[in-house]
Scaffold this active site. Structure first.
Site, PDB file in Angstrom:
ATOM      1  N   GLN A  66       0.837  -1.204   0.000  1.00  0.00           N
ATOM      2  CA  GLN A  66       0.000   0.000   0.000  1.00  0.00           C
ATOM      3  C   GLN A  66       0.872   1.254   0.000  1.00  0.00           C
ATOM      4  O   GLN A  66       0.545   2.250  -0.650  1.00  0.00           O
ATOM      5  CB  GLN A  66      -0.932  -0.007   1.218  1.00  0.00           C
ATOM      6  CG  GLN A  66      -1.955   1.112   1.245  1.00  0.00           C
ATOM      7  CD  GLN A  66      -3.058   0.932   0.225  1.00  0.00           C
ATOM      8  OE1 GLN A  66      -3.280  -0.174  -0.271  1.00  0.00           O
ATOM      9  NE2 GLN A  66      -3.750   2.004  -0.106  1.00  0.00           N
TER      10      GLN A  66
ATOM     11  N   ASP B 235     -11.491  -5.558  -5.211  1.00  0.00           N
ATOM     12  CA  ASP B 235     -11.767  -4.580  -6.259  1.00  0.00           C
ATOM     13  C   ASP B 235     -12.037  -5.334  -7.553  1.00  0.00           C
ATOM     14  O   ASP B 235     -11.272  -6.233  -7.925  1.00  0.00           O
ATOM     15  CB  ASP B 235     -10.564  -3.653  -6.477  1.00  0.00           C
ATOM     16  CG  ASP B 235     -10.386  -2.649  -5.353  1.00  0.00           C
ATOM     17  OD1 ASP B 235     -11.305  -2.484  -4.537  1.00  0.00           O
ATOM     18  OD2 ASP B 235      -9.303  -2.028  -5.306  1.00  0.00           O
TER      19      ASP B 235
ATOM     20  N   GLU C 220     -16.521   4.464  -4.845  1.00  0.00           N
ATOM     21  CA  GLU C 220     -15.788   3.357  -5.471  1.00  0.00           C
ATOM     22  C   GLU C 220     -16.759   2.215  -5.760  1.00  0.00           C
ATOM     23  O   GLU C 220     -16.923   1.302  -4.956  1.00  0.00           O
ATOM     24  CB  GLU C 220     -14.649   2.867  -4.563  1.00  0.00           C
ATOM     25  CG  GLU C 220     -13.528   3.862  -4.373  1.00  0.00           C
ATOM     26  CD  GLU C 220     -12.284   3.234  -3.733  1.00  0.00           C
ATOM     27  OE1 GLU C 220     -12.324   2.037  -3.390  1.00  0.00           O
ATOM     28  OE2 GLU C 220     -11.289   3.962  -3.575  1.00  0.00           O
TER      29      GLU C 220
END
Length: 272
Positions: free
Chosen positions: A100, A134, A181
């Site tokens: 990340q 995702d 998102e």
């Protein structure tokens, strides 16, 4: 250790001891710009080792907590059955804090800003939990970000039935502090995904609602396959607490990662 709140009929209850370390365990942990999560989750498994042919995974390294993968498989199988589509790809799932950090630094280099408004700070991403995925989809050989439009909307409308929620809705950005998102899904477990979705709350709002309910005044909900009562036990400043749980009913205890424990009791189940 002192019980959080004494339930009335004492003989119907057992007590489970939890410590501060347990706050970061369980399906209902909250991770966001205010609540850090740097634990390496247990039971991480490459999705590719358990997946079906109903969807695609970007590479063999992408991992989720192992017991979440069957729910993903079931959701994608039902999506394919409903729509005939099997070109959804898992783009990202578990990310280490180091990984990340790389994404974060790359974004700062790209934008020239001192803080990113599109990449979570290392330690504050839901992807650290092993509960987040995702999605993308394939279109004539190129990969596109998933936006849940058209036939793909089936996933957004039905994901709660498999324990997933759309974590960052378009109308909750001021609360989640994350941009909309449509591609980011979070596993919360069947009961809480249904309760949260049907309440039209984002997860931050949902936890605030649960915190109003202790064992004497649980949050009750009747869903499509079961009815539940849920209560919140704050950790406070104690090093450990005793959490009351019913002797004769099925329950789960999850840390919230923000100071307490969420107890979910299955009151009744209806066979579908």
């Amino acid at each position: 250790s002192t019980p959080v709140s004494e339930p009335a009929e004492e003989d119907q209850w057992d007590y489970v001891t939890k410590t501060k370390a347990d706050l970061s365990t369980g399906d209902q942990i909250l991770v966001n710009p205010d609540w850090e999560y740097t634990v390496v989750p247990p039971n991480l498994t490459p999705i590719s080792t358990k997946m079906t042919t109903d969807y695609i995974v970007k590479n063999n390294e992408i991992e989720l907590r192992d017991y979440v993968i069957p729910y993903l498989n079931e959701m994608m199988a039902d999506f394919k059955e409903a729509t005939g589509i099997s070109n959804v790809m898992i783009m990202s799932a578990y990310r280490s804090v180091d990984y990340q950090n790389g994404l974060y630094q790359n974004d700062l280099a790209r934008t020239g800003k001192s803080e990113s408004d599109s990449v979570a700070k290392p330690g504050y991403s839901e992807h650290h939990t092993g509960f987040a995925i995702d999605l993308a989809y394939s279109d004539n050989g190129s990969w596109n970000y998933y936006d849940g439009s058209g036939d793909y909307g089936w996933i957004n409308e039905n994901c709660w039935k498999y324990g997933f929620v759309i974590r960052y809705p378009s109308d909750k950005q001021e609360i989640t502090k994350i941009i909309y998102e449509p591609w980011h899904f979070r596993y919360l477990g069947l009961a809480h995904a249904e309760m949260m979705t049907k309440s039209s709350l984002c997860y931050e709002e949902y936890i605030e609602e649960l915190k109003k309910h202790d064992v004497e005044n649980p949050y009750t909900y009747t869903g499509e396959s079961a009815s539940y009562s849920v209560y919140y036990c704050p950790m406070g400043t104690e090093t450990e607490i005793s959490i009351p749980v019913p002797k004769d009913k099925s329950y789960t205890i999850s840390g919230s990662n923000e100071g307490g424990f969420i107890v979910t009791v299955t009151e009744t189940t209806t066979e579908s």
